[in-house]
Design a protein around this motif. Structure first.
Motif, short mmCIF file in Angstrom:
data_model
loop_
_atom_site.label_atom_id
_atom_site.label_comp_id
_atom_site.label_asym_id
_atom_site.label_seq_id
_atom_site.Cartn_x
_atom_site.Cartn_y
_atom_site.Cartn_z
N VAL A 136 -51.39 -46.41 16.47
CA VAL A 136 -51.29 -45.93 17.91
C VAL A 136 -51.29 -47.03 18.88
O VAL A 136 -51.09 -46.63 20.25
CB VAL A 136 -52.25 -44.89 18.38
CG1 VAL A 136 -52.40 -43.74 17.46
CG2 VAL A 136 -53.59 -45.49 18.43
N ASP A 137 -51.18 -48.02 18.53
CA ASP A 137 -51.51 -49.26 19.28
C ASP A 137 -50.48 -49.42 20.30
O ASP A 137 -50.68 -50.33 21.34
CB ASP A 137 -51.62 -50.79 18.64
CG ASP A 137 -53.00 -50.84 17.82
OD1 ASP A 137 -53.75 -50.15 17.90
OD2 ASP A 137 -53.06 -52.01 17.34
N GLN A 138 -48.96 -49.03 20.04
CA GLN A 138 -48.15 -49.07 21.10
C GLN A 138 -47.59 -47.87 21.81
O GLN A 138 -46.56 -47.74 22.16
CB GLN A 138 -46.77 -49.82 20.30
CG GLN A 138 -46.89 -51.21 19.90
CD GLN A 138 -47.07 -52.10 20.76
OE1 GLN A 138 -47.07 -52.25 21.83
NE2 GLN A 138 -48.03 -53.17 20.37
N GLY A 139 -48.52 -46.66 21.39
CA GLY A 139 -48.41 -45.44 22.28
C GLY A 139 -47.68 -44.48 21.25
O GLY A 139 -47.31 -44.70 19.91
N ARG A 140 -47.73 -43.24 21.82
CA ARG A 140 -47.10 -42.17 20.96
C ARG A 140 -45.51 -42.21 20.21
O ARG A 140 -45.22 -41.91 19.29
CB ARG A 140 -47.43 -40.74 21.59
CG ARG A 140 -47.48 -39.55 20.82
CD ARG A 140 -47.83 -38.37 21.50
NE ARG A 140 -49.08 -38.53 22.37
CZ ARG A 140 -50.11 -37.96 21.65
NH1 ARG A 140 -50.29 -37.48 20.53
NH2 ARG A 140 -51.47 -38.13 22.57
#
Length: 335
Positions: A136-140
């Motif tokens: 999830v480090d760069q978002g959904r």
């Protein structure tokens, strides 16, 4: 460890390739179906074998190693040989693999290149676990894009999907000689990632719900092999927490055949409870270890026959980012 510096984001440089490639990637993801069970390799006696590895990181020191020597350098000949002798290989993908750069507000932020997923497949990976705290480090949106990229590379994503319910469903690894199922679940609280079960998510359902899923599957298919893979525990710890031991026993009592888990970046002792192995943490696999204790890990090979279930543990050492089967006499379970 130093905080990962977020890469600069150019909307023109990064969004245009996505606009061009998105329709093709979506079509490929629709056409690419999971391979439930390939023809058994080896002795032809109707066995199915699957390898489980720890964390696969495609950023930070590993990114530098790939840029310097190429991704093939991360696969030692013994590892390649072991992978090729197995029908399936499951790894824990410890980062999003996407061109989308929208870093979350969290301490460690990773991102791998989507093209590297094809190299993982070429070296034998068939399934990638996405139920962890770094996909999830760069978002959904990047999580969903990674899921599509994994499928486009010819592999099956595990532990993430368009809804929490879908992400929590078991993946069927093989139908014959007996069904082999894999549950993947993230047991950690995510930093600044909202719990929205009706949107794209990693598997993070309540523990009681997970136990009930395992129990229902066991009741409906008594002869199935049910593997549960949890992302849990305290980082850099050499032993599981008491809460983990209690939850592991509950899952075995519910019907799990084994637990094969990760997150701590260390190899932890293997317990046998009611005849079922519990690998509390395999440790790392393709990684840039920050401490000596992070270099020691293991991979597990499960071989399933019509009436047999066999687990083999292979100790590995990681140096500098390349896992290699250990040749020393270091015991796997230090006391």
């Amino acid at each position: 460890m130093e905080r990962q510096r977020a890469e600069s984001f150019s909307p023109i440089a990064h969004c245009l390739p996505l606009v061009v490639l998105a329709p093709l990637l979506f079509l490929l993801s629709c056409l690419t179906q999971p391979v439930f069970c390939q023809s058994p390799k080896g002795d032809g006696k109707g066995e199915f074998s699957v390898i489980f590895t720890g964390d696969v990181l495609l950023d930070r020191g590993v990114r530098a190693a790939i840029d310097s020597a190429g991704i093939d350098h991360l696969f030692a000949p013994q590892i390649d040989s072991l992978f090729q002798s197995s029908d399936a290989v499951v790894g824990n993908l410890e980062c999003p693999a996407t061109l989308i750069c929208r870093p979350m507000q969290k301490f460690y932020i990773f991102r791998g290149e989507p093209s590297w997923l094809h190299d993982l497949r070429r070296h034998g990976f068939t399934h990638l676990n996405m139920a962890n705290n770094h996909t999830v480090d760069q978002g959904r949106t990047a999580l969903a894009d990674t899921w599509r990229n994994v499928k486009a590379a010819g592999m099956t994503p595990v532990g993430a999907d368009s809804t929490m319910a879908a992400a929590s469903e078991p993946v069927l690894l093989c139908r014959q000689p007996r069904p082999v199922y894999l549950f993947a679940s993230l047991r950690l609280t995510l930093e600044n990632f909202a719990y929205l079960p009706h949107r794209f998510s990693p598997s993070q359902e309540p523990f009681d719900s997970l136990c009930n899923r395992v129990s229902r599957l066991r009741q409906s298919q008594p002869d199935a092999v049910i593997i549960v893979s949890l992302h849990w525990g305290k980082e850099h710890a050499l032993r599981p927490l008491p809460q983990q031991v209690m939850e592991a026993h509950r899952l075995i009592d519910a019907g799990a055949s084994a637990l094969i888990c990760h997150h701590t970046h260390t190899f932890q002792p293997v317990e046998h409870y009611k005849g079922c192995p519990i690998y509390y943490s395999l440790g790392n696999f393709i990684f840039d270890p920050q401490r000596d204790i992070n270099r020691r890990a293991a991979i597990v090979k499960l071989t399933v026959g019509a009436s047999t279930t066999d687990f083999q543990t292979f100790p590995i050492h990681i140096f500098p980012c390349t896992p290699q089967i250990a040749t020393d006499e270091t015991p796997l379970n230090p006391r």
